[in-house]
Structures are given as C-alpha cells and as structure tokens.
Design an enzyme around this catalytic site. Sequence first.
Site, PDB file in Angstrom:
ATOM      1  N   ASP A 163       0.864  -1.169   0.000  1.00  0.00           N
ATOM      2  CA  ASP A 163       0.000   0.000   0.000  1.00  0.00           C
ATOM      3  C   ASP A 163       0.907   1.227   0.000  1.00  0.00           C
ATOM      4  O   ASP A 163       2.034   1.159   0.490  1.00  0.00           O
ATOM      5  CB  ASP A 163      -0.866  -0.040   1.266  1.00  0.00           C
ATOM      6  CG  ASP A 163      -1.966   0.986   1.222  1.00  0.00           C
ATOM      7  OD1 ASP A 163      -2.275   1.558   2.276  1.00  0.00           O
ATOM      8  OD2 ASP A 163      -2.514   1.238   0.140  1.00  0.00           O
ATOM      9  N   ASP A 197      -2.040  -1.444   6.107  1.00  0.00           N
ATOM     10  CA  ASP A 197      -2.564  -1.085   7.423  1.00  0.00           C
ATOM     11  C   ASP A 197      -3.367  -2.256   8.001  1.00  0.00           C
ATOM     12  O   ASP A 197      -4.193  -2.844   7.318  1.00  0.00           O
ATOM     13  CB  ASP A 197      -3.468   0.146   7.281  1.00  0.00           C
ATOM     14  CG  ASP A 197      -4.032   0.600   8.622  1.00  0.00           C
ATOM     15  OD1 ASP A 197      -5.047   0.026   9.066  1.00  0.00           O
ATOM     16  OD2 ASP A 197      -3.443   1.498   9.213  1.00  0.00           O
ATOM     17  N   ASP A 250      -6.791  -2.467   5.759  1.00  0.00           N
ATOM     18  CA  ASP A 250      -6.469  -3.373   4.643  1.00  0.00           C
ATOM     19  C   ASP A 250      -6.684  -4.828   5.031  1.00  0.00           C
ATOM     20  O   ASP A 250      -6.012  -5.721   4.509  1.00  0.00           O
ATOM     21  CB  ASP A 250      -5.003  -3.173   4.204  1.00  0.00           C
ATOM     22  CG  ASP A 250      -4.770  -1.811   3.580  1.00  0.00           C
ATOM     23  OD1 ASP A 250      -3.667  -1.261   3.759  1.00  0.00           O
ATOM     24  OD2 ASP A 250      -5.699  -1.306   2.916  1.00  0.00           O
TER      25      ASP A 250
END
Lengths: 702, 111
Positions: free
Chosen positions: A383, A562, A566
């Site tokens: 990410d 995260d 996520d």
Amino acid sequence: MPTDPVCGMFVPETTDLVTEVDGKKYYFCSSGCMQKFSSPDLEAKKLRKRLILSWILAVPVLLITYLVSEKFQYRDYILLALTLPIQFYSGFGFYEGAWHSIKSKSANMDLLVSIGTLTAFIFSLFITLFPSAIPGAGVYYDASAFIITLILTGNFIENIMKRKANRAAERLMDMMPSVAHLVNETGQVTDVPLDSIKPGQILNVRAGEVFPADGVIDNGSTEVDESMITGEQIPVFREKGQRILSGTRNINGSIYLLVKRAGGDSTVRQIYDMIERASSGRAKVQRIADVFSYYFVPVVMASAITSSLFWYFYLSSTGYSDPIEISVLAFVSVIVIACPCAIGLAGPITLLISSNVSSENGIIIKNSSALDRLSKVNRVVMDKTGTITESEPTVTGIDITGEETESEILTYTSSLEMNSNHPIARAIQSRAKLMGINPEKAEDIREIPGTGIEGTVGGIPVKIRKSGNDERSSVKVVVDGRDVAVIHVSYKIRPEAKRTITELKTLGIEVSIVSGDTDKEVQAIGEEIGVSDIYSGILPEQKAEIVKKFQSNGDYVMFVGDGINDSVALETSDVGVAMGSGSDIARESGDVILLNNNLENIVKVKLIGNETITKVRQNIGWAFGYNAILIPVAAGVLVPFLGLSVYTILPILSAFAMGMSSSSVVMNSLLLRPRIRKTFRNYSIKEMAGNAVAMEGVLPSI
Amino acid sequence: MKNEKIMLKSGRGIIWIDPKILDFLENYVPWIHILEKKGACTDETCQVIYRATVDRYDPARSGECIEISSGNMKVMLQKDVYESIDNSRQEIYLTKSIAGGLKIKGFTYSP
C-alpha cells in the site's frame, strides 16, 4: 473448539478442567496438563528433586557394579537397595505417563522408557533372587538406574535450554511492575496490584518506571523508551493526548496516564501471548514429523523385539553361554535409544525462537505457520500511504500570494484546522507547531467534505479550499476574500523506501504498489523508489483482487499495509504484514505485525522466514538421522567390530543419547538467534554504507 | 476419461479424486476432517499429530463444513482442512485405502 494450552489437543468447553487467568478461560484435556499450566514451577521443583536423588544413588550403583567383585555375596542386594528409590521415586513420572498412554490407547515415549528400564530392573531382580536360573548372567541395575537418571538429566537440560529459547517473552513480563500508582478523584495516589487496573482509571507513572497499561497521556510530557516493544532504540517524545504502549519505559517525566487497555488486553500481554503461541505454528515439512511420530512406537517395539530375538537365536545357534542376557540388553538398548522428542521438537522450538528474536526487533509473528509461506514469497504488494510514505502528510511549501507573512498565514489556517481531523489539517497544525505558532480561537466553523473548511479567526473570514489545479495535496488560503497563499502538502516517502525496494529485488522479489491516489501521484512515487508496477485509483476492496490476480499466476504474495483498513487484502495474501499502528495487535489482520514504521523490517521479515524454515528442515533432518543411525547401533550393527561386550555399556550409552537428543535439537535451534542477528547486522551495515548494489555472498541463499 | 483423475479446486489448492473410487462414491459423500492424536513425544512443546481422515458425510455430526464440488462430484471439507489446503496451496489425493475405505494422501495441517 478451544485447545489445551499445554499439549494443543482440542478440548470441549463442557470439560470440568477449566481455569481463568487475566479474564481469559483456559481448557485442559487432563489434570496433568492443567497442573503444568497452573504450577510450572512446581513441576520444575519435582524434576529437580527426582534428578538429585537419582544421581546421588546412581553413581554408587555404577561404582559398585564395576569395582566390587561379583563374588561378594551381598553385592546384588546392595545394588537392588540403591536402585529401588531411583526406579520407583525418580522414575515414577515415566510410569504415570505410561499408564495414561495405555488408558488412552496412545503409546508414547514414557511407555518405551518404562518398558526399557523395568526390563533391565526385573531381569536384574530375577538374577538377584534366582542366580542359578541363568548361570553366569550378571545384573544390570546400573543400566536401569542410569536410564532414568540420564533421561531425567536430558529433560532438565532441555528445560533450561527452552527457557533461553523463550527469553524475550519472559523478559517482557519480568520487566512489568507488580504495582501501579492509581490516582483517585481527589488526586490521592495509592499503589494497587497490576491486575486490578481497569480502563478509564488514571495512573501516575514516574521517571524510570515501566508503563503498566496501554493508554493516552492525560497530563505531562516525557521521553519514552519503546525499545522493548517496537525495537526502536531512540526514545520518542510523548505529550498530552498521545498514545502510550504498556511495557515501554518512562524516561524522564512524571506522567498521568489514562488507561485504555490493561491486563490481558494490554499490548505487552498480547505480544507475550503471541510469542507463546508461536510454537503451535506448522511448517509443511513437519508432515514428516507427524508420520514419524504416528508410527514411532510400534516400529521401535518391533525393532526391539526383532533385535532381541535375532540375538537370542543367533547366539544360541553358536553355542554362546548366555544368549538371554544379550537378548535382553539389545531389547533395552533399542527401546531406550529411540527418541521421538527430537523430531517432535524440531519445528515448534524453532518457531518459538524465531518468534522471540523477531519480537526483539518489533516484529510480531502473529501466525507462525506463515513463516513457511514467507520463505516462498516472490512478490510484495505494498500500500502507498502509510507504508511507502509516512502515514501523516507534511507541509512541503507555502506559496504566498498576498501581503501576509508565513507566520500569519499559519496562524489563520491552524486556528481553523484545529477543528478538523483531515490529514491536511493535521499537516498544517504540525507545521504551525514546529514554528511555535499558537492557534487562536476560530468561530462559525464549517467543514465542507471534499472542498475545505471555513470560519472566522479574530473576526476575519478565512477559507481553506482544495486547490483548483487538480493537486489533491494543495490548498488555497483565502483571507477576507483575498487569495493569500497556496499550501502544498504531501506524504513524504520514507527515507528507507528505495533501499528496501532494491533489497527486495536483490532477493528475487517483484514489487508492486497499490493506492487509492491518482495515477500521477503514484507514478511519481514509483519512479522515485524504482517500482514500475503500480495500481492507482484502487478502492480498498479492490486491493484483495489484485493480490488474487498475482496468486492465480502462481506468485506467493506478501501484502504490506494497514492492519485495520487493509484487512481483506492482508487476509487474502499468502503473508499479510501489518505496518506500524500496533494500537490493538489482537484486532489487526495480518500474519506479521510491525510495531515500528521501519520499512526495512519487510526485508528482515523475509530473511527471518528463510532462516527459520532452513533451521526447521535442519532439525528434522538431524533428528531423523539421529534415530535412523542409532537404532541400528543399539540393535547391534557394531557388534562385528566391537564384540558383544559393547552390550555391557550400550544401555547406558543409549540412555545418554536419548537424553541428549532433544537438548541437541534445542541447542541447534538456539543457533538461529545469532544467525538471524548476524543476517540483520550484515543487512544494516550494507545499507549504512549507502550501497544499493546486490548483497552477493552476504545474504543467505533462498 | 473414466481413468483420469478428477480435479476439484479447493481455494488455492486442489483435491484429486482417484478414478478407481468413482463407483464407491456413487452414494457416498466424503467428509474430510481432522483427527488429532497425541504423538509419542511427551514434551509439552511437541505438537499433537493432525491427520486428515475420510468418513461418510453426516450433517448431524459433521459440524461446519465447506462443500467442494464439480459436476456430480461433491466433497465436504472441515473448515481447518479447507484452510490448510488453501493456505499452503496443497494438492491432496483422495484414494482407496488398504482396508477398503477411503484415505487422503499428501495433506499437511496448516490452518
């Protein structure tokens, strides 16, 4: 269904064997497991007592056996008297275990040891009471005594080694204070036990003390040493409203802490529990250990009986005088030398040590079964925000277009933005704070989602609006109807990001970036750090689809993101690595949780996976080879070279080998600790030298 | 065709069905579940042995299961079995045992 925390068996919740610790219920399959869990020190004390008595008596047994002539008529009775306490006090634990195994129709090592030692003892007892029954046969009380003594010694050494294996976890709990300073409503401070602390209470934590619970600072400021939890050696400054983790140390201020989580829910306790659970993880190669364990006892019994019968019939056919003696000794040697624990420990102890070493670096292995998949990872999907970049944006520039100074602009904007929780608002507030600017009171505040915020500061209308040139990270400042500035905000790329990408590629790992941001922004970051495979404009739920796409191509994917936001992508990936929040590690998704925000830990996680699985394979190979070679030795393959007299000492040597087999596996596993540290050191030295070239010959082979 | 193994996708893994058991499976839905057994090692660090075993599916006693099917072929998997096959991308084989029943080959418990 819950599992027994000692042996790992599934246990129905209807069982009577339940205990509660820190608000958590534990279920047990047997009273033995419950006792081991509730009073581990008691078990250790019992073992020590049995061991000491065993050695005190076994040594004279050995000396008398070899130094006192068989012609001395009371020799055998003295040996019997010395051996009885060893046999039935020190050895009692084996008989108890053997009895349980018979009752549960599941033969185990205790049964083998009991059969081995009792065979030697009963044979010797028979010869003592009926010496003319087998003329010329000797007694082997030394064998029966030393079987128990040496195996108990092996267990004792193994327990010491295992405590070393779990050192990091034990240190975590040892450093926690036993009392906390509770502040009541009148401000009075009283010391209370740690397990009585509840969320919502205020604690006073003084300089030098360890924070006993998770919370936020209610009053005061200090520097905090977080190294025990996050691995970060540099202290961090914390002030009112900022989060504190339990287990970190207050360096130099007196703090009032508002408790958010305590006891079993606290971070330090969650980390401890996760480390403890590491040994229940499974590596694929452990299937060999399962098959071995499943057939172990029947195979060993068959080998022992076969060996015994072979020697009896062979020696009888050659006219040997006491074939029964050799036959019994062969049986005892084979039964005793076989060690299922070496192979049974190979995986779990390695995973436990790996988990301990990792926690020292702020890397929490939540699911140690993932270490197997970690060693196969060939793609990392990251990410962008919070992983490659800092999780909070910063002001990168202020273009002044009006007459106001930068300080005045920041006063207006921070006064408005202190009423917003938007990332841009936080960036502006941070910049103002850095410049020592105190916000003023703002009124008539209106936050317009997707557009900006407006209000009055000191009676003057101020507006902050998203900038019109499609830069999400720029805002226009309008004061009293005049455009006065454009503030540029962006997420800084972590300084170690580019190095980390380079190292991953050196390890043969492809890297991809996913982000909800615009293509232009993500491309720019990708170019800077050397990643060309990027996915922009991605919604959170689409991240998991990208992971699946790679997996369908045969890739083993690590997703780094995260832990809360996520969660789907983290669960979908082969190995999910949650970065940096650590706010509630039990709630976060992911197989690995990184408690600090250092991107280099992604490489370290991969290295840990490689080293751990290599060590598990090594241990299983060692344990398997150990048994495969020594069982034939005990059965007599060395007799053609050393003669039958080898059987006078072979039972004792077998017991020694058996006792040391598990310890040798634990000791070999402990070598994982310096190996991982050396690998980390080599990695760090290289990146300190600023060399982004492939680390040939330095990194272990994959 | 009749002699070819039948493939059932189970997450990221595969269950292969031995064609020799097709007749056996005509009125039989296999239920693959875990049986655990304490191993020979008595050390508390040593793990329990987990073996996949096959029985006839009985909704009353089989508990929470995941159905894997392809055409007329259906297999019920205990959740831990499914997760182990999926997580480690295993290829397991459902075949005949010496005793005349069914057995699983190639399975590793790793939920």
